[in-house]
Design an enzyme around this catalytic site. Structure first.
Site, PDB file in Angstrom:
ATOM      1  N   ASN A   9      17.237  14.363  15.422  1.00  0.00           N
ATOM      2  CA  ASN A   9      16.060  13.502  15.282  1.00  0.00           C
ATOM      3  C   ASN A   9      16.542  12.066  15.370  1.00  0.00           C
ATOM      4  O   ASN A   9      17.168  11.559  14.441  1.00  0.00           O
ATOM      5  CB  ASN A   9      15.397  13.791  13.925  1.00  0.00           C
ATOM      6  CG  ASN A   9      14.246  12.850  13.629  1.00  0.00           C
ATOM      7  OD1 ASN A   9      13.852  12.046  14.478  1.00  0.00           O
ATOM      8  ND2 ASN A   9      13.708  12.935  12.428  1.00  0.00           N
ATOM      9  N   TRP A  10      16.263  11.437  16.489  1.00  0.00           N
ATOM     10  CA  TRP A  10      16.799  10.093  16.717  1.00  0.00           C
ATOM     11  C   TRP A  10      16.000   9.006  15.992  1.00  0.00           C
ATOM     12  O   TRP A  10      16.363   7.843  16.021  1.00  0.00           O
ATOM     13  CB  TRP A  10      16.880   9.801  18.231  1.00  0.00           C
ATOM     14  CG  TRP A  10      17.869  10.666  18.951  1.00  0.00           C
ATOM     15  CD1 TRP A  10      18.643  11.670  18.413  1.00  0.00           C
ATOM     16  CD2 TRP A  10      18.203  10.621  20.346  1.00  0.00           C
ATOM     17  NE1 TRP A  10      19.432  12.242  19.387  1.00  0.00           N
ATOM     18  CE2 TRP A  10      19.179  11.617  20.590  1.00  0.00           C
ATOM     19  CE3 TRP A  10      17.772   9.840  21.428  1.00  0.00           C
ATOM     20  CZ2 TRP A  10      19.729  11.843  21.854  1.00  0.00           C
ATOM     21  CZ3 TRP A  10      18.305  10.067  22.689  1.00  0.00           C
ATOM     22  CH2 TRP A  10      19.281  11.055  22.886  1.00  0.00           C
ATOM     23  N   LYS A  11      14.892   9.385  15.389  1.00  0.00           N
ATOM     24  CA  LYS A  11      14.055   8.429  14.634  1.00  0.00           C
ATOM     25  C   LYS A  11      13.822   7.174  15.475  1.00  0.00           C
ATOM     26  O   LYS A  11      13.709   7.273  16.690  1.00  0.00           O
ATOM     27  CB  LYS A  11      14.694   8.127  13.269  1.00  0.00           C
ATOM     28  CG  LYS A  11      14.952   9.414  12.479  1.00  0.00           C
ATOM     29  CD  LYS A  11      15.326   9.193  11.034  1.00  0.00           C
ATOM     30  CE  LYS A  11      15.613  10.535  10.372  1.00  0.00           C
ATOM     31  NZ  LYS A  11      15.938  10.418   8.955  1.00  0.00           N
ATOM     32  N   HIS A  95       7.523  15.359   8.895  1.00  0.00           N
ATOM     33  CA  HIS A  95       8.758  14.745   8.407  1.00  0.00           C
ATOM     34  C   HIS A  95       8.444  13.921   7.156  1.00  0.00           C
ATOM     35  O   HIS A  95       7.390  13.290   7.072  1.00  0.00           O
ATOM     36  CB  HIS A  95       9.380  13.862   9.489  1.00  0.00           C
ATOM     37  CG  HIS A  95      10.786  13.478   9.158  1.00  0.00           C
ATOM     38  ND1 HIS A  95      11.065  12.455   8.274  1.00  0.00           N
ATOM     39  CD2 HIS A  95      11.967  14.001   9.533  1.00  0.00           C
ATOM     40  CE1 HIS A  95      12.389  12.370   8.150  1.00  0.00           C
ATOM     41  NE2 HIS A  95      12.951  13.290   8.895  1.00  0.00           N
ATOM     42  N   GLU A  97       9.438  11.149   6.223  1.00  0.00           N
ATOM     43  CA  GLU A  97       9.169   9.730   6.463  1.00  0.00           C
ATOM     44  C   GLU A  97       7.703   9.527   6.847  1.00  0.00           C
ATOM     45  O   GLU A  97       7.086   8.527   6.489  1.00  0.00           O
ATOM     46  CB  GLU A  97      10.121   9.200   7.546  1.00  0.00           C
ATOM     47  CG  GLU A  97      11.517   8.995   6.969  1.00  0.00           C
ATOM     48  CD  GLU A  97      12.662   9.219   7.928  1.00  0.00           C
ATOM     49  OE1 GLU A  97      12.442   9.209   9.151  1.00  0.00           O
ATOM     50  OE2 GLU A  97      13.792   9.440   7.447  1.00  0.00           O
ATOM     51  N   GLU A 167      14.053  19.797   4.367  1.00  0.00           N
ATOM     52  CA  GLU A 167      14.754  18.516   4.250  1.00  0.00           C
ATOM     53  C   GLU A 167      14.449  17.906   2.885  1.00  0.00           C
ATOM     54  O   GLU A 167      13.415  17.248   2.717  1.00  0.00           O
ATOM     55  CB  GLU A 167      14.279  17.549   5.347  1.00  0.00           C
ATOM     56  CG  GLU A 167      14.542  18.029   6.745  1.00  0.00           C
ATOM     57  CD  GLU A 167      14.623  16.856   7.724  1.00  0.00           C
ATOM     58  OE1 GLU A 167      15.655  16.730   8.383  1.00  0.00           O
ATOM     59  OE2 GLU A 167      13.680  16.062   7.807  1.00  0.00           O
ATOM     60  N   GLY A 173      19.304  10.473   4.795  1.00  0.00           N
ATOM     61  CA  GLY A 173      19.815   9.122   5.008  1.00  0.00           C
ATOM     62  C   GLY A 173      20.582   8.566   3.821  1.00  0.00           C
ATOM     63  O   GLY A 173      20.878   7.377   3.760  1.00  0.00           O
ATOM     64  N   SER A 213      21.459  14.416   5.653  1.00  0.00           N
ATOM     65  CA  SER A 213      22.875  14.035   5.669  1.00  0.00           C
ATOM     66  C   SER A 213      23.793  15.144   6.176  1.00  0.00           C
ATOM     67  O   SER A 213      24.886  15.343   5.635  1.00  0.00           O
ATOM     68  CB  SER A 213      23.321  13.543   4.290  1.00  0.00           C
ATOM     69  OG  SER A 213      22.559  12.409   3.909  1.00  0.00           O
ATOM     70  N   GLY A 234      19.800  13.641  11.444  1.00  0.00           N
ATOM     71  CA  GLY A 234      19.348  12.277  11.702  1.00  0.00           C
ATOM     72  C   GLY A 234      20.517  11.429  12.159  1.00  0.00           C
ATOM     73  O   GLY A 234      20.947  11.494  13.315  1.00  0.00           O
ATOM     74  N   GLY A 235      21.062  10.647  11.237  1.00  0.00           N
ATOM     75  CA  GLY A 235      22.103   9.675  11.562  1.00  0.00           C
ATOM     76  C   GLY A 235      23.229  10.204  12.442  1.00  0.00           C
ATOM     77  O   GLY A 235      23.622   9.558  13.417  1.00  0.00           O
TER      78      GLY A 235
END
Ligand code: 13P
Length: 257
Positions: A9-11, A95, A97, A167, A173, A213, A234-235
């Site tokens: 997920n490149w957000k 998600h 977010e 998640e 994150g 993470s 993610g990251g």
């Protein structure tokens, strides 16, 4: 055996050029991998270009969000059909977010799931508790409500197109991954919910990804858990080297069939 899925997920990261560069490397380095579903979810503006770049690869393209209408006066929104038109096979919904920053409710998320399935897209359906909910011992209640309300009216047959992503919000994150055991406990609980809401077959066949993470140094332990069928990253999905290492997680011999 459920086929593992590793999704990035490149957000809100990467220009079109940067997205193309990363997609190019991932495509090149994974072209012989067939026993894992690899998915990437760039921002909307990069989707069509990245789709062109992925032609001839097994990598699935995913949107990060959608609006549950085919078309109309919905300024700023993107429909499932347009995601498909841009080359997507999947879309992430629910998600944390989006739940937290944009106030998305379970019922709105459910509308999106229905609209995506109707448009022929696969769904990566995210759930997860906050730290406060976990500390208040409301985690199971929260997960149960998210699954029940988010998947309301989704049939057992349609569940073949749904991947669940657990998640925990406190792990996203933050660098604080759930332990292998915490992940397994939550995943086993979610699989139990699917058994209750659907059937044993649906529960056995549905993939449940872990997100929060996930890194090269913790993916092997997470993937060794019985009910962890993949990762939503993610990251670490923004760096080719890290994402490729996660895709090449070491399989636990005890889970091989
Ligand atoms: P991080 O891997 O950066 O914690 O993000 C997880 C996530 O939200 C994936 O959807």
């Amino acid at each position: 055996m459920r086929k593992p899925m590793i999704a990035g997920n490149w957000k809100l990261h990467k220009t079109i050029g940067e997205a193309l560069d990363l997609a190019t490397v991932i495509k090149k380095e994974t072209d012989t991998i067939e026993d894992i579903d690899i998915v990437i979810a760039p921002v909307f503006t990069s989707l069509a270009k990245v789709a062109e770049q992925l032609v001839g690869s097994n990598i699935g393209l995913s949107g990060q969000n959608c609006y549950p209408a085919a078309s109309g006066a919905f300024t700023g929104e993107v429909s499932p059909a347009l995601l498909r038109d841009a080359g997507c096979r999947y879309c992430i919904v629910g998600h944390s977010e989006r739940r937290q920053l944009f106030g998305e409710s379970d019922s709105f998320i459910n509308e999106k799931v229905q609209a995506l399935l109707a448009a022929g897209l696969g769904v990566i359906f995210c759930i997860g508790e906050t730290l406060e909910e976990r500390e208040d011992e409301r985690m199971y209640e929260v997960l149960a409500a998210q699954v029940r309300d988010g998947l309301r009216d989704i049939t057992a047959e349609q569940m073949a197109q749904v991947v669940v992503a657990y998640e925990p919000v406190w792990a996203i994150g933050t660098g604080k991954t759930a332990t292998d055991q915490q992940a397994e406990e939550a995943h086993a609980f979610v699989r139990g919910l699917l058994r209750g809401f659907y059937t044993e077959e649906v529960a056995d066949a549905t993939r449940i990804l872990y997100g929060g993470s996930v890194k090269p140094d913790n993916v092997d332990g997470l993937m060794a858990q019985m009910d962890v069928d993949g990762a939503l990253v993610g990251g670490a999905s923004l760096k080719a080297e890290d994402f490729l290492r996660i895709i090449r997680f070491r399989r636990s011999p005890s889970l091989e069939d």
